[in-house]
Design an enzyme around this catalytic site. Sequence first.
Site, short mmCIF file in Angstrom:
data_model
loop_
_atom_site.label_atom_id
_atom_site.label_comp_id
_atom_site.label_asym_id
_atom_site.label_seq_id
_atom_site.Cartn_x
_atom_site.Cartn_y
_atom_site.Cartn_z
N LYS A 252 0.87 -1.18 0.00
CA LYS A 252 0.00 0.00 0.00
C LYS A 252 0.90 1.23 0.00
O LYS A 252 1.57 1.53 0.98
CB LYS A 252 -0.94 0.02 1.22
CG LYS A 252 -1.95 1.17 1.16
CD LYS A 252 -2.93 1.12 2.32
CE LYS A 252 -4.17 1.98 2.15
NZ LYS A 252 -3.95 3.39 1.89
N ARG A 257 -3.56 8.38 -6.00
CA ARG A 257 -4.19 7.40 -6.87
C ARG A 257 -4.47 8.04 -8.22
O ARG A 257 -4.89 9.19 -8.30
CB ARG A 257 -5.51 6.96 -6.25
CG ARG A 257 -6.30 5.98 -7.11
CD ARG A 257 -6.74 4.85 -6.29
NE ARG A 257 -7.58 3.90 -6.93
CZ ARG A 257 -8.47 3.18 -6.27
NH1 ARG A 257 -8.64 3.37 -4.98
NH2 ARG A 257 -9.17 2.26 -6.88
N ARG A 273 -8.26 10.61 -7.51
CA ARG A 273 -9.22 9.91 -6.65
C ARG A 273 -10.57 10.63 -6.60
O ARG A 273 -11.62 10.01 -6.50
CB ARG A 273 -8.58 9.82 -5.26
CG ARG A 273 -9.48 9.59 -4.12
CD ARG A 273 -9.67 8.13 -3.91
NE ARG A 273 -10.56 7.91 -2.80
CZ ARG A 273 -10.17 7.64 -1.57
NH1 ARG A 273 -8.90 7.55 -1.29
NH2 ARG A 273 -11.05 7.44 -0.62
N PHE A 342 -1.78 -1.03 -10.49
CA PHE A 342 -2.35 -2.16 -9.76
C PHE A 342 -3.71 -2.64 -10.28
O PHE A 342 -4.30 -3.54 -9.70
CB PHE A 342 -2.42 -1.90 -8.25
CG PHE A 342 -3.17 -0.65 -7.85
CD1 PHE A 342 -4.54 -0.56 -7.99
CD2 PHE A 342 -2.47 0.43 -7.30
CE1 PHE A 342 -5.22 0.58 -7.60
CE2 PHE A 342 -3.15 1.58 -6.91
CZ PHE A 342 -4.53 1.65 -7.07
#
Length: 572
Positions: A252, A257, A273, A342
């Site tokens: 993490k 993001r 995000r 990811f």
Amino acid sequence: MEFQKLVEILNELEKTSSGNAMREILAEFLVKVPVDDIAVVCYLILGQISSEYEAVVLGIADKSVLKSVAIAAGVELGKAQKIMQETGDVGLTAERVLQKKTQTLIPVGKLTLHELFDKLHKIAALTGTGSQEAKSNMLISLLQKASPSGAKYVARMALGTLRLGAGDMTLLDALSMAYTNDKKNKALLEHAYNICPDMGIIAETLAKKGLKGIEKIDIHVGRPIKMMLCQRVDELEEIEDKIPGKKAVEAKYDGERVQAHKDLKGKITLFSRRLENITLQFPDLVQELDTQVSAKEFIMEGEIIAIDKEGQHLPFQTLMQRRRKYDVKQYVKDIPIQVKLFDLLFWNGKSFLLLPYEQRMERLAKIVRKSKHVTLADKIVTEDVEELNEFFQQMLTEKYEGIIVKSLTGEYQAGTRGWNWIKWKKDYVQDLADTFDLVIVGAYHGQGRRSGTYGALLCAAYNEKEDVFETVCKLGTGLTDEVLAELPKKLSKYKVNQRPVRLKVKKEMEPEVWFEPKIVVEVLGAELTKSPFHTCGSGLALRFPRFLQFRENKKAEQATTSKEIEKMYGMK
Ligand code: ATP
């Protein structure tokens, strides 16, 4: 449709202090709106003139709004300023001065919704020299053509403070009631909204094609998808209950993001995000994705982190310096970044949302050619809790935040905090107090050293079921001089005269100043206790809260939920 019809409803909504009444008023009105107007009506109800991710802003300087109001009404600026001081609201000022406008100033015809919307977009599109004056002239003509109460809303739109308190979820409820006669269908609308976070499209599709149309709403490359979030557990062993057997365990990272889209024309767009378009901030990432990913089209996600010359990752604060509109080139040089990919949500014409994690990852690994700036998230696949813990410890030594455990068979749950992803962070094991992301909903004036700013802030958690905010603490500790100095300016835009409709608060906690729930802060708390003074969950309060930082990358609706807090309390 005439703008005045919407104005009447906005007036009614403004007087409402209950969320349910608001839903009913909206539902009754929406069903009568001509289908070609429904998208515009929904944007305006949300105080927007586009989808939130397109973020079209009018760009009128604050001081020109009041000036335009004065000119529109044919009164001296000083008079408008005086009324502004009395009312504290540009909308009420506009309404008051325009009630007295001289007949000769009244233009012919009535303002239609489409004329208003078109003009607002024209105002937004004006740039360059002389644009402020041109914007102001267009605003004046809109203010004059609207009724005095219409002008109240036009002025607030111009200032970006049209807030009725109706959030996205309230509007989805109302749309569901209006067009399907059943609030339960909101779940279907919400699902579509997670894939297509554009209220105009959702409302128009529902009005024109019903639920069948809603079910067909699909991914569109270039339009963001609401991001999937993680659940949390309090004991490491609990992860096994939720994701039994073999599971992926990823690092993490504490960065930003990103959701990257590449369309068939080769255009790459980056979303944060909060679904803001951040493409211009990261030209280096755009270029890398272009060269390192082999795909005609894609939507992928990853975490951007800052790295040093050797490729070692740097703290989040360093990355934050890349949040800028100006001097981007220089910062690209000074603060290089790396993206840890990811997930893959879409690839060459095919949605990957419903495919299991394993298959999404397999494709992702095939199409990404790793480089210093583009790589895949570090991970292991294991069913052994010891091994999982070892990986976790290793991530901590690398100074990452912890791990995210992912179900190998899980789909990508857009906009959902589901059990397919579970986070496990260092705070949990070091037995530190939990951190909470809370929304500022009110403030109390400061005294002594803090006079002129706020002494304490009233903070709330989000109750997603009811789409309301529930207070959980009064926050006064940890506010540095710098933060204190920044607060009044940061919050002034969101100041409202009365309790926001979506806020649940006890009389004893009523603040001196109310704010529309917008600004999110990270707060460290020592303990959760039962309290008769707070409305969070079953009446929970956070004791000894300490301000840590502003969470600029979170919307109010992404704050810690009352349910999460209730769960944490239950586990203590
Ligand atoms: P926190 O405050 O703990 O960062 P959050 O509320 O911002 O959490 P969560 O859903 O709890 O969001 O955690 C997911 C966030 O972790 C993502 O939004 C993403 O930015 C970040 N992240 C870092 N590494 C990964 C990863 N490997 N997979 C998914 N998300 C990751």
